[in-house]
Motif scaffolding. Structure first.
Motif, PDB file in Angstrom:
ATOM      1  N   PHE A 144     -37.805  59.289 -33.890  1.00 32.83           N
ATOM      2  CA  PHE A 144     -37.814  59.576 -32.454  1.00 32.83           C
ATOM      3  C   PHE A 144     -36.411  59.835 -31.923  1.00 32.83           C
ATOM      4  O   PHE A 144     -35.409  59.564 -32.592  1.00 32.83           O
ATOM      5  CB  PHE A 144     -38.415  58.392 -31.698  1.00 32.83           C
ATOM      6  N   CYS A 149     -44.774  59.978 -36.454  1.00 32.95           N
ATOM      7  CA  CYS A 149     -45.288  58.676 -36.039  1.00 32.95           C
ATOM      8  C   CYS A 149     -46.605  58.383 -36.733  1.00 32.95           C
ATOM      9  O   CYS A 149     -47.471  59.255 -36.837  1.00 32.95           O
ATOM     10  CB  CYS A 149     -45.500  58.640 -34.521  1.00 32.95           C
ATOM     11  N   THR A 161     -34.859  56.468 -37.006  1.00 34.23           N
ATOM     12  CA  THR A 161     -36.078  56.128 -37.730  1.00 34.23           C
ATOM     13  C   THR A 161     -36.200  54.612 -37.779  1.00 34.23           C
ATOM     14  O   THR A 161     -35.241  53.925 -38.128  1.00 34.23           O
ATOM     15  CB  THR A 161     -36.049  56.687 -39.165  1.00 34.23           C
ATOM     16  N   ASN A 193     -39.312  61.230 -27.220  1.00 37.40           N
ATOM     17  CA  ASN A 193     -39.872  62.235 -28.113  1.00 37.40           C
ATOM     18  C   ASN A 193     -40.059  61.685 -29.517  1.00 37.40           C
ATOM     19  O   ASN A 193     -39.124  61.123 -30.094  1.00 37.40           O
ATOM     20  CB  ASN A 193     -38.934  63.448 -28.192  1.00 37.40           C
ATOM     21  N   LYS A 194     -41.252  61.868 -30.058  1.00 33.29           N
ATOM     22  CA  LYS A 194     -41.544  61.453 -31.425  1.00 33.29           C
ATOM     23  C   LYS A 194     -41.598  62.695 -32.320  1.00 33.29           C
ATOM     24  O   LYS A 194     -42.295  63.657 -32.015  1.00 33.29           O
ATOM     25  CB  LYS A 194     -42.884  60.736 -31.496  1.00 33.29           C
ATOM     26  N   ILE A 219     -41.548  55.615 -37.566  1.00 34.41           N
ATOM     27  CA  ILE A 219     -41.474  56.390 -36.332  1.00 34.41           C
ATOM     28  C   ILE A 219     -40.107  57.057 -36.338  1.00 34.41           C
ATOM     29  O   ILE A 219     -39.082  56.391 -36.497  1.00 34.41           O
ATOM     30  CB  ILE A 219     -41.559  55.506 -35.077  1.00 34.41           C
ATOM     31  N   THR A 239     -45.631  59.600 -24.325  1.00 34.48           N
ATOM     32  CA  THR A 239     -44.452  60.192 -24.950  1.00 34.48           C
ATOM     33  C   THR A 239     -44.691  61.663 -25.270  1.00 34.48           C
ATOM     34  O   THR A 239     -45.794  62.165 -25.168  1.00 34.48           O
ATOM     35  CB  THR A 239     -44.107  59.449 -26.243  1.00 34.48           C
TER      36      THR A 239
END
Length: 186
Positions: free
Chosen positions: A154, A134, A99, A130-131, A152, A53
Motif C-alpha cells: 500500500f 491485498c 508491505t 491505496n492498495k 498488503i 480504500t
C-alpha cells in the motif's frame, strides 16, 4: 344503457393502466434493490466514503516529506475459527510503497474459507489510502492448522497533503474484519 357500458369500459381501461403502472413501479423497486449494493460500492470506491480504500497499480505521484503512521487492526467473526494477528504499525513518508503482513491460522480440523472486509479511520482518509496488493481482494482458504502470511502492499496518496481537513492527521488505521465465506469448506 350505452352510457353505463361506456363508463364501465373507461373504468376498465383506467384500472388496467393503473395496474400496469403499479406493476412497473414494483418492478422498478425490485431492480433498484438489486442494483443498490453495487451502486453503493461504486460510490464508496470513487469517493472514499465510509473509509473505503482505493486500488492502484503503483504510486505515480512520488514521495513527500510528511510522515504518516499507519496502524493495523483486526476482528474475526466467531463463525470463522481463525486467529489473525495484525501487522505491526508502520511510520513512513507519505507516498512510499510499503508491505506488511497479517498472520492467519486456521484453528479447526477442516479447511476454512474466509473473506476480509476493511475500512479506514479517519473515514475521509480512505480515498487517499491505496492498495496495490491485498489478501482482501479474494477469498482465502486455509487448511486445518495452517498458518499463512497475508500481505498488503500500500501507499498513502501524497494528495492527502492538499486536503486542509486532513492536514493535522498523523495516523491512519486500516481495520479488517474476517468472515466465514458462503463457500466455506469448498
Amino acid at each position: 344503457m350505452t352510457l353505463a357500458v361506456e363508463t364501465n369500459a373507461n373504468a376498465g381501461k383506467r384500472n388496467r393502466r393503473l395496474g400496469l403502472t403499479l406493476l412497473g413501479v414494483a418492478a422498478g423497486m425490485v431492480g433498484l434493490a438489486f442494483a443498490s449494493v453495487p451502486l453503493y460500492q461504486l460510490f464508496c470506491q470513487v469517493t472514499g466514503f465510509g473509509g473505503t480504500t482505493q486500488v492502484a497499480e503503483a504510486n505515480p505521484k512520488g514521495v513527500i516529506a510528511r510522515e504518516m503512521k499507519v496502524r493495523f487492526d483486526v476482528n474475526v467473526d466467531h463463525a470463522l475459527n481463525w486467529t489473525v494477528k495484525p501487522a505491526a504499525s508502520i511510520t513512513d513518508q507519505i507516498g512510499r510503497v510499503d508491505t506488511v503482513n497479517y498472520i492467519a491460522t486456521n484453528n479447526s480440523d477442516k479447511p476454512l474459507t474466509g473473506q476480509a472486509i476493511f475500512n479506514v479511520v479517519p473515514e475521509k482518509a480512505g480515498v487517499y489510502f491505496n492498495k496495490i496488493e491485498c489478501f482482501c481482494f479474494t477469498e482465502q482458504t486455509l487448511a486445518p492448522g495452517e498458518t499463512v502470511e497475508m500481505p498488503i502492499v500500500f501507499f498513502v496518496d501524497p494528495d492527502i497533503d492538499e486536503n486542509h481537513e486532513l492536514k493535522t492527521i498523523k495516523e491512519i488505521t486500516l481495520s479488517y474484519t474476517f468472515y466465514a465465506s458462503d463457500n466455506e469448506g469448498s
